[in-house]
Design a protein around this motif. Structure first.
Motif, PDB file in Angstrom:
ATOM      1  N   SER A 302      -7.324  82.258  -2.888  1.00 48.73           N
ATOM      2  CA  SER A 302      -7.466  81.869  -0.954  1.00 48.73           C
ATOM      3  C   SER A 302      -5.750  83.421  -1.158  1.00 48.73           C
ATOM      4  CB  SER A 302      -6.871  81.015  -0.686  1.00 48.73           C
ATOM      5  OG  SER A 302      -7.889  79.848  -1.190  1.00 48.73           O
ATOM      6  N   VAL A 303      -6.689  84.093  -0.388  1.00 50.39           N
ATOM      7  CA  VAL A 303      -5.449  85.975   0.349  1.00 50.39           C
ATOM      8  C   VAL A 303      -5.514  85.968   1.364  1.00 50.39           C
ATOM      9  CG1 VAL A 303      -6.864  86.977  -0.615  1.00 50.39           C
ATOM     10  CG2 VAL A 303      -4.875  87.602  -1.268  1.00 50.39           C
ATOM     11  N   GLY A 304      -4.618  86.505   2.130  1.00 48.02           N
ATOM     12  CA  GLY A 304      -4.189  87.276   3.650  1.00 48.02           C
ATOM     13  C   GLY A 304      -4.892  86.428   4.050  1.00 48.02           C
ATOM     14  N   HIS A 305      -5.741  86.911   4.890  1.00 44.82           N
ATOM     15  CA  HIS A 305      -6.326  85.598   6.438  1.00 44.82           C
ATOM     16  C   HIS A 305      -8.301  84.964   5.384  1.00 44.82           C
ATOM     17  CE1 HIS A 305      -3.646  86.630   9.052  1.00 44.82           C
ATOM     18  NE2 HIS A 305      -3.451  87.714   8.989  1.00 44.82           N
ATOM     19  N   GLN A 306      -8.154  85.089   4.615  1.00 43.99           N
ATOM     20  CA  GLN A 306      -9.182  84.300   3.993  1.00 43.99           C
ATOM     21  C   GLN A 306      -8.467  82.868   3.387  1.00 43.99           C
ATOM     22  OE1 GLN A 306     -12.360  86.231   1.592  1.00 43.99           O
ATOM     23  NE2 GLN A 306     -11.375  85.143  -0.161  1.00 43.99           N
ATOM     24  N   ARG A 307      -9.343  82.007   3.547  1.00 43.54           N
ATOM     25  CA  ARG A 307      -9.110  80.074   3.017  1.00 43.54           C
ATOM     26  C   ARG A 307     -10.295  80.429   2.018  1.00 43.54           C
ATOM     27  NH1 ARG A 307      -5.020  81.101   6.812  1.00 43.54           N
ATOM     28  NH2 ARG A 307      -3.221  79.828   6.563  1.00 43.54           N
ATOM     29  N   THR A 310     -12.883  74.159  -2.423  1.00 43.14           N
ATOM     30  CA  THR A 310     -13.919  73.846  -3.181  1.00 43.14           C
ATOM     31  C   THR A 310     -14.325  73.037  -3.168  1.00 43.14           C
ATOM     32  OG1 THR A 310     -13.107  75.391  -5.250  1.00 43.14           O
ATOM     33  CG2 THR A 310     -14.756  73.891  -5.955  1.00 43.14           C
ATOM     34  N   GLU A 311     -16.115  72.865  -2.605  1.00 45.90           N
ATOM     35  CA  GLU A 311     -17.114  71.494  -2.814  1.00 45.90           C
ATOM     36  C   GLU A 311     -17.984  71.708  -3.931  1.00 45.90           C
ATOM     37  OE1 GLU A 311     -18.935  72.633   1.465  1.00 45.90           O
ATOM     38  OE2 GLU A 311     -16.989  72.653   2.777  1.00 45.90           O
ATOM     39  N   GLU A 312     -18.315  70.754  -3.413  1.00 43.19           N
ATOM     40  CA  GLU A 312     -19.412  70.046  -4.704  1.00 43.19           C
ATOM     41  C   GLU A 312     -20.576  71.467  -4.743  1.00 43.19           C
ATOM     42  OE1 GLU A 312     -22.343  66.469  -6.992  1.00 43.19           O
ATOM     43  OE2 GLU A 312     -21.720  66.384  -4.783  1.00 43.19           O
ATOM     44  N   ASN A 313     -20.589  71.893  -6.181  1.00 44.29           N
ATOM     45  CA  ASN A 313     -21.116  73.173  -6.757  1.00 44.29           C
ATOM     46  C   ASN A 313     -21.487  74.154  -5.768  1.00 44.29           C
ATOM     47  OD1 ASN A 313     -21.665  71.915  -8.846  1.00 44.29           O
ATOM     48  ND2 ASN A 313     -23.425  70.771  -7.995  1.00 44.29           N
ATOM     49  N   THR A 314     -20.421  74.777  -4.502  1.00 46.68           N
ATOM     50  CA  THR A 314     -20.595  74.746  -3.360  1.00 46.68           C
ATOM     51  C   THR A 314     -19.008  75.519  -3.294  1.00 46.68           C
ATOM     52  OG1 THR A 314     -20.405  73.877  -1.457  1.00 46.68           O
ATOM     53  CG2 THR A 314     -21.992  74.161  -1.668  1.00 46.68           C
ATOM     54  N   ILE A 315     -18.439  76.796  -2.751  1.00 45.45           N
ATOM     55  CA  ILE A 315     -16.830  76.633  -1.934  1.00 45.45           C
ATOM     56  C   ILE A 315     -17.268  77.379  -0.946  1.00 45.45           C
ATOM     57  CG2 ILE A 315     -15.563  79.076  -2.006  1.00 45.45           C
ATOM     58  CD1 ILE A 315     -16.188  79.068  -5.419  1.00 45.45           C
ATOM     59  N   ARG A 316     -16.286  76.790   0.482  1.00 41.52           N
ATOM     60  CA  ARG A 316     -16.345  76.961   1.854  1.00 41.52           C
ATOM     61  C   ARG A 316     -15.119  78.770   1.660  1.00 41.52           C
ATOM     62  NH1 ARG A 316     -17.736  74.412   6.752  1.00 41.52           N
ATOM     63  NH2 ARG A 316     -16.538  75.420   7.909  1.00 41.52           N
ATOM     64  N   VAL A 317     -16.146  79.149   2.228  1.00 43.68           N
ATOM     65  CA  VAL A 317     -14.321  80.576   2.493  1.00 43.68           C
ATOM     66  C   VAL A 317     -15.055  80.619   4.306  1.00 43.68           C
ATOM     67  CG1 VAL A 317     -14.381  82.853   2.545  1.00 43.68           C
ATOM     68  CG2 VAL A 317     -14.854  82.364   0.777  1.00 43.68           C
ATOM     69  N   THR A 318     -13.178  80.537   4.080  1.00 45.86           N
ATOM     70  CA  THR A 318     -12.412  80.980   6.061  1.00 45.86           C
ATOM     71  C   THR A 318     -12.030  81.821   6.305  1.00 45.86           C
ATOM     72  OG1 THR A 318     -12.642  78.339   6.489  1.00 45.86           O
ATOM     73  CG2 THR A 318     -11.882  79.972   7.973  1.00 45.86           C
ATOM     74  N   VAL A 319     -12.399  83.098   7.194  1.00 43.07           N
ATOM     75  CA  VAL A 319     -11.505  84.144   7.425  1.00 43.07           C
ATOM     76  C   VAL A 319     -10.938  84.168   8.732  1.00 43.07           C
ATOM     77  CG1 VAL A 319     -11.734  86.619   7.388  1.00 43.07           C
ATOM     78  CG2 VAL A 319     -12.556  85.619   5.403  1.00 43.07           C
ATOM     79  N   ASP A 320     -10.053  83.865   8.755  1.00 37.05           N
ATOM     80  CA  ASP A 320      -9.581  84.241  10.370  1.00 37.05           C
ATOM     81  C   ASP A 320      -8.099  85.087  10.849  1.00 37.05           C
ATOM     82  OD1 ASP A 320      -8.400  83.354  12.608  1.00 37.05           O
ATOM     83  OD2 ASP A 320      -8.004  81.675  12.344  1.00 37.05           O
ATOM     84  N   LEU A 321      -9.157  86.192  11.400  1.00 34.65           N
ATOM     85  CA  LEU A 321      -7.691  87.731  11.457  1.00 34.65           C
ATOM     86  C   LEU A 321      -6.564  87.324  12.198  1.00 34.65           C
ATOM     87  CD1 LEU A 321     -10.332  90.762  11.293  1.00 34.65           C
ATOM     88  CD2 LEU A 321      -9.110  89.679   9.245  1.00 34.65           C
ATOM     89  N   ASP A 322      -6.911  85.964  13.066  1.00 38.74           N
ATOM     90  CA  ASP A 322      -5.970  85.865  14.464  1.00 38.74           C
ATOM     91  C   ASP A 322      -5.187  84.368  14.003  1.00 38.74           C
ATOM     92  OD1 ASP A 322      -6.775  87.709  15.826  1.00 38.74           O
ATOM     93  OD2 ASP A 322      -8.923  86.564  16.650  1.00 38.74           O
ATOM     94  N   GLY A 323      -5.006  84.255  12.996  1.00 39.70           N
ATOM     95  CA  GLY A 323      -3.972  82.839  12.510  1.00 39.70           C
ATOM     96  C   GLY A 323      -3.473  83.541  11.199  1.00 39.70           C
ATOM     97  N   PRO A 324      -2.416  82.712  10.780  1.00 41.96           N
ATOM     98  CA  PRO A 324      -1.400  83.113  10.402  1.00 41.96           C
ATOM     99  C   PRO A 324      -2.116  83.187   8.561  1.00 41.96           C
ATOM    100  CG  PRO A 324      -2.235  80.517   9.949  1.00 41.96           C
ATOM    101  CD  PRO A 324      -2.181  80.629  11.464  1.00 41.96           C
ATOM    102  N   PRO A 325      -0.915  84.392   7.945  1.00 44.99           N
ATOM    103  CA  PRO A 325      -1.920  83.844   6.397  1.00 44.99           C
ATOM    104  C   PRO A 325      -1.744  83.091   5.507  1.00 44.99           C
ATOM    105  CG  PRO A 325       0.046  85.490   7.189  1.00 44.99           C
ATOM    106  CD  PRO A 325      -0.224  85.200   8.316  1.00 44.99           C
ATOM    107  N   VAL A 326      -2.382  83.803   4.567  1.00 47.24           N
ATOM    108  CA  VAL A 326      -1.775  82.217   3.463  1.00 47.24           C
ATOM    109  C   VAL A 326      -0.695  82.793   2.563  1.00 47.24           C
ATOM    110  CG1 VAL A 326      -2.611  81.905   0.759  1.00 47.24           C
ATOM    111  CG2 VAL A 326      -4.588  82.513   2.833  1.00 47.24           C
ATOM    112  N   THR A 327      -0.121  81.672   2.922  1.00 47.33           N
ATOM    113  CA  THR A 327       1.357  81.886   2.603  1.00 47.33           C
ATOM    114  C   THR A 327       1.732  82.035   1.341  1.00 47.33           C
ATOM    115  OG1 THR A 327       1.698  79.512   3.683  1.00 47.33           O
ATOM    116  CG2 THR A 327       3.947  80.374   1.814  1.00 47.33           C
ATOM    117  N   ALA A 328       2.312  82.555   0.672  1.00 48.05           N
ATOM    118  CA  ALA A 328       2.068  83.304  -0.517  1.00 48.05           C
ATOM    119  C   ALA A 328       3.693  83.504  -1.080  1.00 48.05           C
ATOM    120  CB  ALA A 328       1.160  85.263  -0.567  1.00 48.05           C
TER     121      ALA A 328
END
Length: 509
Positions: A302-307, A310-328
């Protein structure tokens, strides 16, 4: 898209994968290595198609012992044939003390050469490219207990011949950097191989290297404990090296194996107007039969505008360029310096790069975002020849030749950002393209740049006219701060190639 070369297949790592079976490669037992020089040649194949050669050599010069290897691969990337080479040499004393090392990486038109000099607890590292010194630094001798390559080879051979079923050794191999690697051998059984038309009895071992998590090679040893054949599976491709004569090893292939299109991923549905996409969500999962640990081991961030969730045997990736960036966490002083440092791949002190920064920032305000975008726009226009004949050139070479694909855009932009006092690194991941290498509506492996601004990593892609879009999926990153980090920092991504499927859940412009 015909003029935008975006897909990043880390093909140069295939050489490392194949050569990895020779990390701590068992040598003949002690009486046999009293000879002045022992040389072995290997024919390298990809899916049984000849693709190159590998040579290993051991020499005794007085009280010094030299172990060396050379590897050359010829691959096809789309319509482009690419030759890569890696050569390494390690010199140690008779009692197993490190003396010097040498590494030559031929990943572009101007190979990078690195010399290591061991003096007590200090290692001096000197880099040269195109005849010019591109950096000298000192670092501490690697900590912990480890064996030099020759001593490690002796240990593995001795334990194998003694009948051990499991062997673990920690050693240095400059092909994976100045950091000890742990290699584990597990005996699997016995086989009779046909080598140059003759049957040869071998023992079969599974070999795992901790620097290459998730990859296991099969290694066949002869009765003297010397490597006869190695086999590694990657991207559903069988990579192998088989011992043979020098003439056979050097025989050229009629057609270079094609790897680029095999790495492309066709998602569940296409994405309309990808360069204008501002928001998107994806589900990443594995192809049937893939190791379920592959996703978790990949450490998708999870970095920048990507969150990432982890789901069962899968990974959900959300990219939102208009939303707040991931807190680092703010960059520490040491991390900031690390991402501003001139390195062999990102030498922003070179005249070739310095002379570009001024014109690129002319008439630009002091705002960091404006400066970063001005540099990105400049790099986008600076490369005149966009092709796939370079695997990973240094920023200095790119500045001069003005050619390359996504890797060259990424390193030049990262170097120029550092030269403008903006911390940077490169990102490795996937991007959606309408057409590429004869395929349509696919995700291709890709490299771009990240810059630290306003307490988060901001993504910038100099390949495209637009700064960035939400069809990018970040899988990893590298500050390219070591001679070998281009290889090491992509290791987590490698097991995903050929194993990943992508469901496009939703997109929005």
């Amino acid at each position: 898209m015909n003029h935008q070369k975006v897909a990043f297949v880390p093909a140069f790592v295939f050489s490392l994968v194949l050569a990895s079976a020779c990390l701590a490669a068992p040598a003949p037992p002690a009486p046999a290595i009293a000879a002045e020089s022992i040389e072995n040649w290997y024919r390298m194949t990809i899916d049984d198609t000849p693709a190159g050669w590998m040579m290993t050599r051991e020499e005794r010069r007085g009280d010094q012992r030299l172990t060396s290897s050379e590897t050359e691969l010829v691959l096809s990337r789309g319509q482009q044939e690419v030759t890569m080479s890696i050569a390494s040499r390690f010199t140690e004393s008779a009692d197993g003390q490190p003396i010097s090392g040498f590494l030559r990486q031929g990943l572009a038109g101007q190979p990078m050469e690195t010399t290591y000099t061991f003096e007590g607890d200090v290692v001096t590292i000197s880099n040269r490219q195109n005849g010019n010194v591109v950096g000298v630094r000192e670092t501490a001798l690697p900590a912990g207990e480890w064996l030099t390559p020759g001593r490690a080879a002796d240990y593995v051979a001795e334990r194998a011949l003694a009948g051990d079923d499991e062997i673990t050794v920690t050693t240095l191999d400059l092909q994976v950097g100045l950091r000890p690697v742990e290699i584990r051998w597990v005996r699997q059984g016995e086989d009779t191989l046909t080598i140059d038309g003759e049957p040869l009895a071998t023992t079969r071992w599974a070999q795992a290297v901790d620097a290459m998590a998730g990859m296991v090679s099969t290694v066949h040893l002869d009765g003297e404990g010397s490597i006869v054949r190695t086999e590694t599976s990657l991207m559903g491709i069988a990579l192998s090296a088989t011992r043979t004569s020098k003439d056979i090893a050097l025989g050229t292939a009629s057609e270079a194996p094609e790897l680029l299109t095999r790495s492309l991923i066709t998602p569940s549905k296409p994405i309309a107007a990808p360069r204008k996409t501002r928001q998107a969500s994806y589900r990443l999962h594995l192809v049937p039969g893939a190791d379920l640990d592959t996703l978790s081991n990949a450490n998708i961030p999870s970095v920048g505008h990507q969150r990432v969730e982890t789901e069962e045997n899968t990974i959900r990736v959300t990219v939102d360029l208009d939303g707040p960036p991931v807190t680092a966490e703010p960059l520490s002083t040491a991390e900031r310096e690390r991402h501003l440092r001139a390195t062999p791949f990102l030498d922003h002190t070179s005249p070739e790069i310095r002379e570009l920064i001024g014109p690129a920032l002319a008439d630009t305000s002091d705002d960091p975002r404006a400066r970063a975008e001005a540099l990105r726009t400049f790099v986008h226009g600076h490369l005149e020849i966009r092709n796939l004949d370079t695997l990973l050139a240094t920023a200095t070479e790119v500045a001069a030749t003005r050619r390359g694909d996504c890797t060259e855009h990424a390193v030049l932009l990262a170097a120029m950002l550092r030269g403008a006092d903006l911390p940077s690194r490169v990102a490795v991941g996937l991007v959606f393209v309408d057409t590429f290498a004869g395929a349509t509506d696919v995700f291709g492996y890709h490299m771009w740049t990240q810059v630290w601004i306003d307490d988060h990593w901001l993504d910038l892609d100099a390949v495209f006219a637009t700064p960035f879009d939400a069809t990018h999926i970040t899988l990893g990153s590298s500050p390219l701060d070591e001679e070998n980090s281009a290889l090491l920092d992509t290791m987590d991504v490698l097991p995903l190639i050929g194993s990943l499927e992508i469901d496009v859940l939703e997109t929005e412009k």
